[in-house]
Design an enzyme around this catalytic site. Sequence first.
Site, PDB file in Angstrom:
ATOM      1  N   ILE A 186     -19.634  -4.425 -28.870  1.00  0.00           N
ATOM      2  CA  ILE A 186     -19.417  -3.528 -27.876  1.00  0.00           C
ATOM      3  C   ILE A 186     -17.920  -3.457 -27.573  1.00  0.00           C
ATOM      4  O   ILE A 186     -17.325  -2.400 -27.307  1.00  0.00           O
ATOM      5  CB  ILE A 186     -20.378  -3.513 -26.673  1.00  0.00           C
ATOM      6  CG1 ILE A 186     -21.856  -3.368 -27.100  1.00  0.00           C
ATOM      7  CG2 ILE A 186     -19.900  -2.479 -25.784  1.00  0.00           C
ATOM      8  CD1 ILE A 186     -22.803  -3.720 -25.786  1.00  0.00           C
ATOM      9  N   GLY A 187     -17.674  -4.664 -27.435  1.00  0.00           N
ATOM     10  CA  GLY A 187     -16.106  -4.722 -26.791  1.00  0.00           C
ATOM     11  C   GLY A 187     -15.909  -6.204 -26.796  1.00  0.00           C
ATOM     12  O   GLY A 187     -16.681  -7.134 -27.336  1.00  0.00           O
ATOM     13  N   SER A 188     -14.673  -6.303 -26.341  1.00  0.00           N
ATOM     14  CA  SER A 188     -14.377  -7.862 -26.042  1.00  0.00           C
ATOM     15  C   SER A 188     -13.218  -8.008 -25.187  1.00  0.00           C
ATOM     16  O   SER A 188     -12.354  -7.118 -24.859  1.00  0.00           O
ATOM     17  CB  SER A 188     -13.771  -8.485 -27.517  1.00  0.00           C
ATOM     18  OG  SER A 188     -12.422  -7.736 -27.769  1.00  0.00           O
ATOM     19  N   GLY A 189     -13.292  -9.242 -24.482  1.00  0.00           N
ATOM     20  CA  GLY A 189     -12.365  -9.567 -23.557  1.00  0.00           C
ATOM     21  C   GLY A 189     -11.444 -10.848 -23.906  1.00  0.00           C
ATOM     22  O   GLY A 189     -11.563 -10.994 -24.895  1.00  0.00           O
ATOM     23  N   SER A 190     -10.689 -11.407 -22.884  1.00  0.00           N
ATOM     24  CA  SER A 190      -9.950 -12.209 -23.292  1.00  0.00           C
ATOM     25  C   SER A 190     -10.648 -13.667 -23.777  1.00  0.00           C
ATOM     26  O   SER A 190     -10.041 -14.473 -24.685  1.00  0.00           O
ATOM     27  CB  SER A 190      -8.748 -12.630 -22.053  1.00  0.00           C
ATOM     28  OG  SER A 190      -8.743 -11.752 -21.344  1.00  0.00           O
ATOM     29  N   PHE A 191     -11.779 -13.900 -23.116  1.00  0.00           N
ATOM     30  CA  PHE A 191     -12.732 -15.010 -23.699  1.00  0.00           C
ATOM     31  C   PHE A 191     -13.720 -14.805 -23.977  1.00  0.00           C
ATOM     32  O   PHE A 191     -14.770 -15.512 -23.917  1.00  0.00           O
ATOM     33  CB  PHE A 191     -12.582 -15.926 -22.311  1.00  0.00           C
ATOM     34  CG  PHE A 191     -11.184 -16.557 -22.165  1.00  0.00           C
ATOM     35  CD1 PHE A 191     -11.179 -17.974 -22.697  1.00  0.00           C
ATOM     36  CD2 PHE A 191     -10.219 -16.052 -21.495  1.00  0.00           C
ATOM     37  CE1 PHE A 191     -10.133 -18.719 -22.642  1.00  0.00           C
ATOM     38  CE2 PHE A 191      -8.977 -16.793 -21.150  1.00  0.00           C
ATOM     39  CZ  PHE A 191      -8.861 -18.129 -21.771  1.00  0.00           C
ATOM     40  N   SER A 192     -14.195 -13.575 -24.404  1.00  0.00           N
ATOM     41  CA  SER A 192     -15.482 -13.025 -24.778  1.00  0.00           C
ATOM     42  C   SER A 192     -15.719 -12.000 -25.806  1.00  0.00           C
ATOM     43  O   SER A 192     -14.628 -11.382 -25.909  1.00  0.00           O
ATOM     44  CB  SER A 192     -15.985 -12.841 -23.281  1.00  0.00           C
ATOM     45  OG  SER A 192     -15.267 -11.814 -22.829  1.00  0.00           O
ATOM     46  N   ASP A 223     -10.610  -9.473  -9.687  1.00  0.00           N
ATOM     47  CA  ASP A 223     -10.110  -8.808 -11.023  1.00  0.00           C
ATOM     48  C   ASP A 223     -10.706  -7.338 -10.862  1.00  0.00           C
ATOM     49  O   ASP A 223     -11.116  -7.141 -12.228  1.00  0.00           O
ATOM     50  CB  ASP A 223     -10.502  -9.639 -11.951  1.00  0.00           C
ATOM     51  CG  ASP A 223      -9.661  -9.545 -13.293  1.00  0.00           C
ATOM     52  OD1 ASP A 223      -8.803  -8.744 -12.939  1.00  0.00           O
ATOM     53  OD2 ASP A 223     -10.220  -9.856 -14.355  1.00  0.00           O
ATOM     54  N   VAL A 227     -18.652  -9.128 -26.619  1.00  0.00           N
ATOM     55  CA  VAL A 227     -19.852  -8.519 -25.926  1.00  0.00           C
ATOM     56  C   VAL A 227     -20.638  -7.707 -27.113  1.00  0.00           C
ATOM     57  O   VAL A 227     -19.683  -6.820 -28.039  1.00  0.00           O
ATOM     58  CB  VAL A 227     -19.291  -7.326 -24.897  1.00  0.00           C
ATOM     59  CG1 VAL A 227     -20.837  -6.658 -24.305  1.00  0.00           C
ATOM     60  CG2 VAL A 227     -18.780  -8.081 -23.791  1.00  0.00           C
TER      61      VAL A 227
HETATM   62  N1  LIG Z   1     -23.074  -5.047 -19.902  1.00  0.00           N
HETATM   63  C1  LIG Z   1     -22.229  -4.107 -20.673  1.00  0.00           C
HETATM   64  N2  LIG Z   1     -22.859  -3.128 -21.259  1.00  0.00           N
HETATM   65  C2  LIG Z   1     -21.899  -2.190 -22.055  1.00  0.00           C
HETATM   66  N3  LIG Z   1     -20.798  -2.361 -22.283  1.00  0.00           N
HETATM   67  C3  LIG Z   1     -20.150  -3.817 -21.815  1.00  0.00           C
HETATM   68  C4  LIG Z   1     -21.067  -4.572 -21.043  1.00  0.00           C
HETATM   69  N4  LIG Z   1     -20.295  -5.600 -20.621  1.00  0.00           N
HETATM   70  C5  LIG Z   1     -19.012  -5.512 -21.188  1.00  0.00           C
HETATM   71  N5  LIG Z   1     -18.989  -4.332 -21.788  1.00  0.00           N
HETATM   72  C6  LIG Z   1     -17.814  -3.711 -22.680  1.00  0.00           C
HETATM   73  O1  LIG Z   1     -17.218  -4.810 -23.305  1.00  0.00           O
HETATM   74  C7  LIG Z   1     -15.840  -4.859 -23.083  1.00  0.00           C
HETATM   75  C8  LIG Z   1     -15.399  -6.325 -22.758  1.00  0.00           C
HETATM   76  O2  LIG Z   1     -16.116  -6.877 -21.751  1.00  0.00           O
HETATM   77  P1  LIG Z   1     -15.618  -8.091 -21.138  1.00  0.00           P
HETATM   78  O3  LIG Z   1     -16.271  -8.389 -19.865  1.00  0.00           O
HETATM   79  O4  LIG Z   1     -15.655  -9.218 -22.261  1.00  0.00           O
HETATM   80  O5  LIG Z   1     -14.009  -8.382 -21.103  1.00  0.00           O
HETATM   81  P2  LIG Z   1     -12.889  -7.438 -19.976  1.00  0.00           P
HETATM   82  O6  LIG Z   1     -13.552  -7.487 -18.474  1.00  0.00           O
HETATM   83  O7  LIG Z   1     -12.815  -5.921 -20.455  1.00  0.00           O
HETATM   84  O8  LIG Z   1     -11.774  -8.133 -20.307  1.00  0.00           O
HETATM   85  P3  LIG Z   1     -11.142  -9.489 -19.738  1.00  0.00           P
HETATM   86  O9  LIG Z   1     -12.513 -10.418 -19.580  1.00  0.00           O
HETATM   87  O10 LIG Z   1     -10.209 -10.013 -20.617  1.00  0.00           O
HETATM   88  O11 LIG Z   1     -10.762  -9.183 -18.169  1.00  0.00           O
HETATM   89  C9  LIG Z   1     -15.818  -4.049 -21.529  1.00  0.00           C
HETATM   90  O12 LIG Z   1     -14.500  -3.484 -21.318  1.00  0.00           O
HETATM   91  C10 LIG Z   1     -17.025  -3.129 -21.582  1.00  0.00           C
HETATM   92  O13 LIG Z   1     -16.618  -1.771 -22.235  1.00  0.00           O
END
Ligand SMILES: Nc1ncnc2c1ncn2[C@@H]1O[C@H](COP(=O)(O)OP(=O)(O)OP(=O)(O)O)[C@@H](O)[C@H]1O
Length: 713
Positions: A20-26, A136, A28
């Site tokens: 679905i997505g990704s963040g700096s350390f994750s 954040d 999803v």
């Molecule tokens: N529970 C969820 N349901 C649907 N989409 C999600 C969910 N959690 C995260 N996502 C999607 O995945 C993306 C990445 O989430 P994640 O929390 O890993 O990183 P982030 O918060 O966007 O970035 P960072 O952790 O770098 O600040 C999110 O921006 C969102 O679009």
Amino acid sequence: MAQATGRGRVVGNYLVGRKIGSGSFSIVWHARHRVHGTEVAIKEIVTGRLNKKLQDSLMSEIFILKRINHPNIIRLHDIVEVPGKIHLVLEYCKGGDLSMYITHHGCVLEAIAKHFMQQLAVGLQVLRDNNLIHRDLKPQNLLLSTNERNAVLKIADFGFARSLQPWGLAETLCGSPLYMAPEIMQLQKYDAKADLWSVGAILFQLVTGKTPFNGNNQIQLLQNIVKSTELLFPVENNYLTADCKDLCLKLLRHNPAERVTFQEFFNHPFLSQGQPNEPLRSQGILGDGYPFFESSPGSTDESFQEDCLPFFLDDDSSGPEGSPSFEKKRSSMKSGYGFSPSAKDTGEQSNPLNKVNFTSKYSGTRHKLDDSSFRHESSKVSGETLHEPHKSMDQRSTSTHSRVGDTLELNDQDYVLVSGPPMDVSFSASTSKPNHIPYKLESPPLIPFTSNTTSTAPVPIVGATNINVYHVGSLESQTSGPGTSPGSIDVGDALEQPSSHCIPRIKSLQQCASAITELVHEKTEAGRHLEAFSIQLVILAIWKQALHICHTQAASAMEGSPSQETSRLRSSTSKKRGTSDTEESPEDISSEIEREFLQEVEHAEELSNVIEPGSTEMPDAMETIFQAALALGRRGGVDELMGEMESAANLYSNAVCLLIFLLVEAPSLILNPPFSLTNSDRYRLRTYIDFLRNRQGYSRSQRMALLRSKDQA
Ligand SMILES: Nc1ncnc2c1ncn2[C@@H]1O[C@H](COP(=O)(O)OP(=O)(O)OP(=O)(O)O)[C@@H](O)[C@H]1O
């Protein structure tokens, strides 16, 4: 247990699907329950880089979230751990995040913005009730249940998100944290109100389609924020209601003290539904009507008051610096060297669930100062460690064990800065002056330190008028001695306090960092990694201080009334550009320091990787530095006796540099536990410095005499 299957990965009871997505350390993933088919989002976090204790802390915070069951907080269903990874099984939000919504819709109707804000307010209230601060908040962290305009907004990524990003500062410095409160950007201390700034930025973006302030990097962004005297709404958004504008304005106040309080935010007419002045809580929007799984006992109206915040607030504002309460509070702070505690950490004080102790303390190691070369003829101060027998130093000795990774990890957490007294001082390591100690050594002079003088707080940089300037005129004369480079202010001019001027201060910090860096190399080469690491953290604190100075300078330069120093810098920069002694602009210096800081962060990380995790007691970095200075002095003494005058002078000079660091810079760094010196400590340090410089001058003059006689021969 997560395992790979032939057709798709299985995590716990969930079948993992698309990303679905990704963040700096994750990363999803979309997933479904193997039996019920329930949709979930699985957030996969690589924890390999986190030490055990930090992982424990992460887990403890995750468990807090697990207990919160509220529509405006992302639901954490489960946690699945596998070696090196944690999977958070989260409620799936098919509407994606608010940033996607904004990208898709552009600016939204005020009614929709209001709908999201109301939910955000409720979610924030839940966090407050559970002693959590987000830190954040940004559209990416606000998830939507559906794509519809009436979607339910859910706050995601809490404090643990920050603890997962120990190097987030690097990102912050490189990127442009559009939703970050200016007090955080300026590395000042901040409290829960920083979240309200972010709320303001999000609201502004919702109703205008643009973020309120922009910039290509943090410094530019900060400058734009600071120089703005009023919040400007794009002309095309003239139709916005007064309530909406008013709330944006009140949330986006630079000064957190002037910023709207949580209570005022919750009660703001823009958030009220239909009945303008009715508080959210009384409308059943806050608190009532939602099934809190767990609510803190303090979730009464009183707990809304700013002064009852469960977070770490302006710790030292509660009492004058130097007062017992101040000292007590400061010394109970938890963090690593050079880094003040995070709201999360300090939240531990009031948060019984957050039991993980991040405390890093100085060790109680004692060393004997046994070298007679440091006994001044009439001095009675030798034969002690820097600590002995002073309680202020002893306070740093505790039996608490800390682990290096924890200390390091904390470096990107909150920054607590308070103003303190600056003074002109820089030093020239090559300076040598005749020794004279006009005061009686038997009775150390009673130094009129104000309470501020012993503050561990960083000092204001330029133009501070509330400065209690203190000159230690008695230690050394104000005249420059032989070898003093032009323009440098001798240590004796104003020995006690760091410079109030940006450039000399930064130079002084750079000199200290470079002297201490040598020490880190020595320790590393000797295989004393833990000591090296503890000193490396002091170096980080030094660079952090330098960064803070740059940011403050940049901010003050943008405030419309450039300081004398900024003007001086500018004119000198423009006049001298192209010449060999061109002064760098504050921006250049800033970037240079950012680079240095990041390099040192990397180095700290490398060192931390070499150290075996375990309950090793962190060595006392200040004591190590002190002992290193003494050792250098002793080696200088040996060389002097052997007639190696040049080497002796250099060794003395290095020793002086380290001692000056302890005397002048270290007390103003953000160190935890705070580093402070008693008057006797100061007296002793000054005596050693004076003595060493005397020997240094002597060695130099002998060397010169030798060269002259060789020339003549
Ligand atoms: N529970 C969820 N349901 C649907 N989409 C999600 C969910 N959690 C995260 N996502 C999607 O995945 C993306 C990445 O989430 P994640 O929390 O890993 O990183 P982030 O918060 O966007 O970035 P960072 O952790 O770098 O600040 C999110 O921006 C969102 O679009």
